[in-house]
Write an enzyme that holds these catalytic residues in place. Structure first.
Site, PDB file in Angstrom:
ATOM      1  N   THR A  28     -46.621  67.920  14.131  1.00  0.00           N
ATOM      2  CA  THR A  28     -47.124  67.173  15.289  1.00  0.00           C
ATOM      3  C   THR A  28     -47.551  68.078  16.454  1.00  0.00           C
ATOM      4  O   THR A  28     -48.293  67.641  17.322  1.00  0.00           O
ATOM      5  CB  THR A  28     -46.055  66.186  15.804  1.00  0.00           C
ATOM      6  N   ASP A  29     -47.070  69.322  16.463  1.00  0.00           N
ATOM      7  CA  ASP A  29     -47.336  70.186  17.630  1.00  0.00           C
ATOM      8  C   ASP A  29     -48.834  70.374  17.896  1.00  0.00           C
ATOM      9  O   ASP A  29     -49.271  70.363  19.045  1.00  0.00           O
ATOM     10  CB  ASP A  29     -46.702  71.574  17.443  1.00  0.00           C
TER      11      ASP A  29
ATOM     12  N   LYS B  58     -49.817  64.442  22.396  1.00  0.00           N
ATOM     13  CA  LYS B  58     -48.360  64.472  22.194  1.00  0.00           C
ATOM     14  C   LYS B  58     -47.682  64.489  23.553  1.00  0.00           C
ATOM     15  O   LYS B  58     -47.990  65.343  24.385  1.00  0.00           O
ATOM     16  CB  LYS B  58     -47.977  65.703  21.375  1.00  0.00           C
TER      17      LYS B  58
ATOM     18  N   TYR C 227     -33.855  72.895  12.240  1.00  0.00           N
ATOM     19  CA  TYR C 227     -34.418  72.692  10.907  1.00  0.00           C
ATOM     20  C   TYR C 227     -35.630  73.588  10.738  1.00  0.00           C
ATOM     21  O   TYR C 227     -36.107  74.193  11.696  1.00  0.00           O
ATOM     22  CB  TYR C 227     -34.816  71.226  10.678  1.00  0.00           C
TER      23      TYR C 227
ATOM     24  N   SER D 257     -46.870  73.368  12.392  1.00  0.00           N
ATOM     25  CA  SER D 257     -48.248  73.357  12.890  1.00  0.00           C
ATOM     26  C   SER D 257     -48.456  74.300  14.069  1.00  0.00           C
ATOM     27  O   SER D 257     -49.586  74.502  14.505  1.00  0.00           O
ATOM     28  CB  SER D 257     -48.701  71.942  13.222  1.00  0.00           C
TER      29      SER D 257
ATOM     30  N   GLU E 114     -64.949  68.165  43.473  1.00  0.00           N
ATOM     31  CA  GLU E 114     -64.558  69.132  44.505  1.00  0.00           C
ATOM     32  C   GLU E 114     -65.155  70.517  44.234  1.00  0.00           C
ATOM     33  O   GLU E 114     -65.119  71.396  45.082  1.00  0.00           O
ATOM     34  CB  GLU E 114     -63.038  69.242  44.571  1.00  0.00           C
TER      35      GLU E 114
ATOM     36  N   THR F 266     -42.898  68.853  10.292  1.00  0.00           N
ATOM     37  CA  THR F 266     -41.547  68.286  10.214  1.00  0.00           C
ATOM     38  C   THR F 266     -41.428  67.258   9.105  1.00  0.00           C
ATOM     39  O   THR F 266     -40.365  67.093   8.508  1.00  0.00           O
ATOM     40  CB  THR F 266     -41.190  67.632  11.572  1.00  0.00           C
TER      41      THR F 266
HETATM   42  N1  LIG Z   1     -42.367  67.118  14.772  1.00  0.00           N
HETATM   43  C1  LIG Z   1     -43.093  68.106  14.380  1.00  0.00           C
HETATM   44  O1  LIG Z   1     -43.862  67.991  13.440  1.00  0.00           O
HETATM   45  C2  LIG Z   1     -42.997  69.384  15.142  1.00  0.00           C
HETATM   46  C3  LIG Z   1     -42.475  70.478  14.250  1.00  0.00           C
HETATM   47  C4  LIG Z   1     -43.312  71.684  14.080  1.00  0.00           C
HETATM   48  N2  LIG Z   1     -43.225  72.514  15.214  1.00  0.00           N
HETATM   49  C5  LIG Z   1     -44.740  71.359  13.685  1.00  0.00           C
HETATM   50  O2  LIG Z   1     -45.569  71.062  14.496  1.00  0.00           O
HETATM   51  O3  LIG Z   1     -45.020  71.408  12.547  1.00  0.00           O
END
Ligand SMILES: NC(=O)CC[C@H](N)C(=O)O
Length: 355
Positions: free
Chosen positions: A118-119, A191, A52, A85, A312, A39
């Site tokens: 970020t994914d 995340k 986007y 990602s 367990e 992103t």
């Molecule tokens: N905020 C992000 O970076 C998530 C957007 C995208 N799905 C990625 O991981 O690249």
């Protein structure tokens, strides 16, 4: 006569300015930004549009959006990939690891920043933490809003990430992630929100520090093995063994575990319920897999707390490994890298305690 002296003086001033610019340029730390997409490099049709596309903007455009960054460091950029990602692959991760190794060996490079979606940032961060043997700062950064959004978070995140990568105090802390003013260790971060800017947390062991407009504070060193202390390596490796994650829930069907074995998995991570639990049928399937030499790790779908051995579940009897601190996606990374060499179950269990 007066004009000649004045001309001479002007020339001298210009020369002095050029010389000091050169000296400053040479003494500024060199930071290499390896761009992979996400992103932070995403773009939308308008500043207030929720839809986007990731990985649209080049590294130069990202750096140009933060002109002050060049006061922190001499920036060099390389585009490794330009993907969301969700499309991050082991192939790209291995390419990143190889390039980082080369850059870390270059005495002119002080630190490395990786721009990333970020994914799956936690997977890449943790993978690099295991296999890049350097004390130089390696910092991942991303954003939750695309570069074209109103209040885009990417530029300040990138500025802070470069400030950490250029900071001698960030050395020997392993792979870090800098977003929204917080510095996380690759080992602890996860995340927690699909869309909120404050999406990364380190719920089990807390932050490494904070970074506010390039002013950095550090609270601790990571507790686990990483970087120079890691015995794991992907030198010369072109692919990782197959490790599947199977999600646990009430009345889960056990045949997914058998199917995973039949499809050639060398390892299985169960995202179990609670303390890495699963129903009796699934435990039996895990024991069957273990007997066939497939390494089965019990992790958890729960966000915090670790998965202990023989609580367990009788891990000793069934031949299973407890993930301890690692969530399923990081357990999969550790197991994939660990399985590059033949290792005994108890050796793998020790790795889950140490890494
Ligand atoms: N905020 C992000 O970076 C998530 C957007 C995208 N799905 C990625 O991981 O690249």
């Amino acid at each position: 006569m007066k004009t000649i002296i004045q001309k001479f003086r002007n020339m001298f001033t210009i020369l002095l300015m050029v010389a000091s610019a050169i000296v400053w340029g040479q003494t500024k730390p060199v930071i290499v930004i390896l761009a992979t997409g996400g992103t932070i490099a995403g773009a939308a049709g308008s500043g207030v549009q929720s839809g986007y596309t990731s990985g649209q903007v080049t590294i130069d455009a990202m750096v140009n959006a933060v002109p002050d960054i060049t006061k922190l460091a001499t920036i060099k950029g390389e585009q490794i990939s330009n993907v969301g990602s969700q499309d991050m692959s082991f192939e790209i991760m291995l390419k990143l690891a190889k390039r980082i190794k080369e850059l870390a060996a270059d005495k002119n490079v002080s630190g490395i920043v990786i721009t990333h979606g970020t994914d799956t940032m936690e997977e890449t961060a943790y993978f690099l933490n295991l296999v890049t043997h350097t004390s130089k700062p390696i910092v991942l950064v991303g954003s939750m809003r695309p570069s074209t959004a109103v209040s885009a978070d990417g530029p300040l995140n990138l500025y802070n990430a470069v400030s950490v990568a250029a900071d001698p105090n960030a050395k020997d802390r392993g792979v870090l992630l800098v977003m929204n003013d917080w510095i996380h260790s690759a080992q602890t971060l996860t995340k927690v929100s699909t869309t909120a800017v404050q999406t990364f947390m380190s719920p089990i062991r807390g932050l490494i520090g904070t970074s506010a407009y390039g002013v950095n504070e550090y609270y601790r060193y990571p507790h686990n093995r990483y970087g120079m202390k890691s015995e794991l390596s992907v030198d010369g490796v072109t692919a990782l063994p197959r490790v599947d994650i199977i999600y646990g829930d009430a009345d889960m069907p056990a045949d997914l575990i058998d199917a995973s074995v039949a499809n050639g998995a060398k390892g299985i991570v169960i995202a179990g319920v609670g303390n890495g639990n699963m129903n009796k049928a699934s435990l039996d399937a895990c024991a069957r897999a273990s007997k066939k030499g497939v390494v089965v790790v019990r992790s958890t779908r729960v966000a915090t707390g670790n998965v202990g051995r023989n609580v367990e579940v009788d891990d000793d009897k069934l031949g299973l490994v407890a993930s301890y601190d690692l969530n399923p996606q990081k357990a999969r990374i550790l197991l994939s890298v660990a399985l590059l060499k033949p290792r005994k179950l108890d050796e793998i269990q020790t790795m889950f305690y140490e890494y």
